[in-house]
Design an enzyme around this catalytic site. Sequence first.
Site, PDB file in Angstrom:
ATOM      1  N   GLY A 205       4.325  -1.674 -10.383  1.00 47.16           N
ATOM      2  CA  GLY A 205       3.407  -0.524 -10.762  1.00 47.16           C
ATOM      3  C   GLY A 205       2.444  -0.554 -10.600  1.00 47.16           C
ATOM      4  O   GLY A 205       1.955  -0.989 -11.648  1.00 47.16           O
TER       5      GLY A 205
ATOM      6  N   ASP B  61      -0.840   1.829  -4.654  1.00 45.45           N
ATOM      7  CA  ASP B  61      -1.734   1.123  -4.813  1.00 45.45           C
ATOM      8  C   ASP B  61      -3.312   0.544  -5.029  1.00 45.45           C
ATOM      9  O   ASP B  61      -3.883   0.160  -5.956  1.00 45.45           O
ATOM     10  CB  ASP B  61      -0.627  -0.457  -4.764  1.00 45.45           C
ATOM     11  CG  ASP B  61       0.385  -0.735  -4.813  1.00 45.45           C
ATOM     12  OD1 ASP B  61       1.130   0.091  -4.409  1.00 45.45           O
ATOM     13  OD2 ASP B  61       0.771  -0.863  -6.258  1.00 45.45           O
TER      14      ASP B  61
HETATM   15  O1  MRU Z   1       5.946  -3.825  -5.934  1.00 43.89           O
HETATM   16  P1  MRU Z   1       6.119  -3.098  -7.064  1.00 43.89           P
HETATM   17  O2  MRU Z   1       7.616  -2.900  -7.084  1.00 43.89           O
HETATM   18  O3  MRU Z   1       4.480  -2.768  -8.004  1.00 43.89           O
HETATM   19  O4  MRU Z   1       4.944  -1.974  -5.815  1.00 43.89           O
HETATM   20  C1  MRU Z   1       4.621  -0.502  -6.525  1.00 43.89           C
HETATM   21  C2  MRU Z   1       4.052   0.554  -5.495  1.00 43.89           C
HETATM   22  O5  MRU Z   1       4.184   0.337  -4.474  1.00 43.89           O
HETATM   23  C3  MRU Z   1       4.070   1.576  -5.894  1.00 43.89           C
HETATM   24  O6  MRU Z   1       4.144   2.930  -4.919  1.00 43.89           O
HETATM   25  C4  MRU Z   1       2.945   1.846  -6.591  1.00 43.89           C
HETATM   26  O7  MRU Z   1       2.174   1.320  -7.518  1.00 43.89           O
HETATM   27  C5  MRU Z   1       2.570   3.207  -7.330  1.00 43.89           C
HETATM   28  S1  MRU Z   1       3.338   3.598  -8.586  1.00 43.89           S
HETATM   29  C6  MRU Z   1       2.666   4.608  -9.609  1.00 43.89           C
END
Ligand code: MRU
Length: 364
Positions: free
Chosen positions: A54, A247
């Site tokens: 995240g 992200d």
């Molecule tokens: O691969 P991840 O689990 O780190 O991806 C997370 C996401 O895509 C979330 O939607 C993003 O980080 C926003 S979180 C507040």
Amino acid sequence: MNIDGKAWRTIWLEDGGQSVGVIDQTRLPHDLHTRSLRTWREAAAAISTMVVRGAPLIGVTGACGLMLALREDPGDQALEEAFTGLNGTRPTAVNLRWALERVRQRVQPLPPSERAAAAAAEAMAIAEEDVAMCEAIGDHGLALFQRWAAARPADRQGQPFQVLTHCNAGWLATVDWGTALAPIYKAHRAGLPLHVWVDETRPRNQGASLTAYELAREGVPHTVIVDNAGGHLMQHGQVDAVIVGSDRTTRRGDVCNKIGTYLKALAAHDNGVPLVVALPGSTIDWSLTDGLAEIPIETRDAAEVTHIQGRDAEGGIRQVLLTPEGSAGLNPAFDVTPARLVTALITERGVAPATEAGLRALYA
Ligand code: MRU
């Protein structure tokens, strides 16, 4: 947020900052297990193996990783080595680079003897600010949900407001509250009847494993669906709004988020369903304009596509093969949703159209 009545955060300092405690997200929803990270290399490994994940949480973990590095060796060379090592773990979420740069800028002018303590203070400041930003996103998103719920046709009034979300942009992806889930928690606590469609989010199933876990612990009504079901539900009027995290968001409002977000945005657009993106300012990359051309997309191990993890009948967590032996897999972890498909951005400073002027109006 709460797990079985106890308030948790995703990351904390242990032994006065000698180590960093985190929830091991690779074992959820089946095991609630914490880990202690003692070196920057352990912090880097926790980020790349998605023990923590995240965008905002990756940033705070990176900041804590620099603190751990400076405890071992507060010199310039060690700082640069850890910075580069941590920054290279996951390329897409801009919060990581942002948090690392913030800690580096804070400690660089200091004598080595003061650096580790200053890094700890800066990392915790980033964590506290993240909590405050996410809670503010929750308040702004709640107002939007309340408005949209009230504007529904008379025959839909009194029925739960139906929200669809992709991946996990809840408190587990941040320090607390979450981004996309913060308005949902606020709405639930404010008494707005709502129901959440949770995309399972292949390949790593952050929706089925983490979002469902969070919502269940907070008592929010929800249903897990396969990623391909969202468009069908929208066509049948069963989705009032889609809300996701980000992200990396470019200055003109292109949004890079978990792979599959773009397809949800297309389906939402085709069905007149609003798609909003909840993001803290730390997710905006002001140096980029065109998300599709400029945002680096992480490609992860194909084994995450060819295999799946779950709990077996004896309670063990197992990986099983889904595909024929030898079939290739491709695993792009994120995609870009162009600003034209985004109804609005919900930030800690308020709600803006997904345009450069909209973002500039909030972040002068
Ligand atoms: O691969 P991840 O689990 O780190 O991806 C997370 C996401 O895509 C979330 O939607 C993003 O980080 C926003 S979180 C507040």
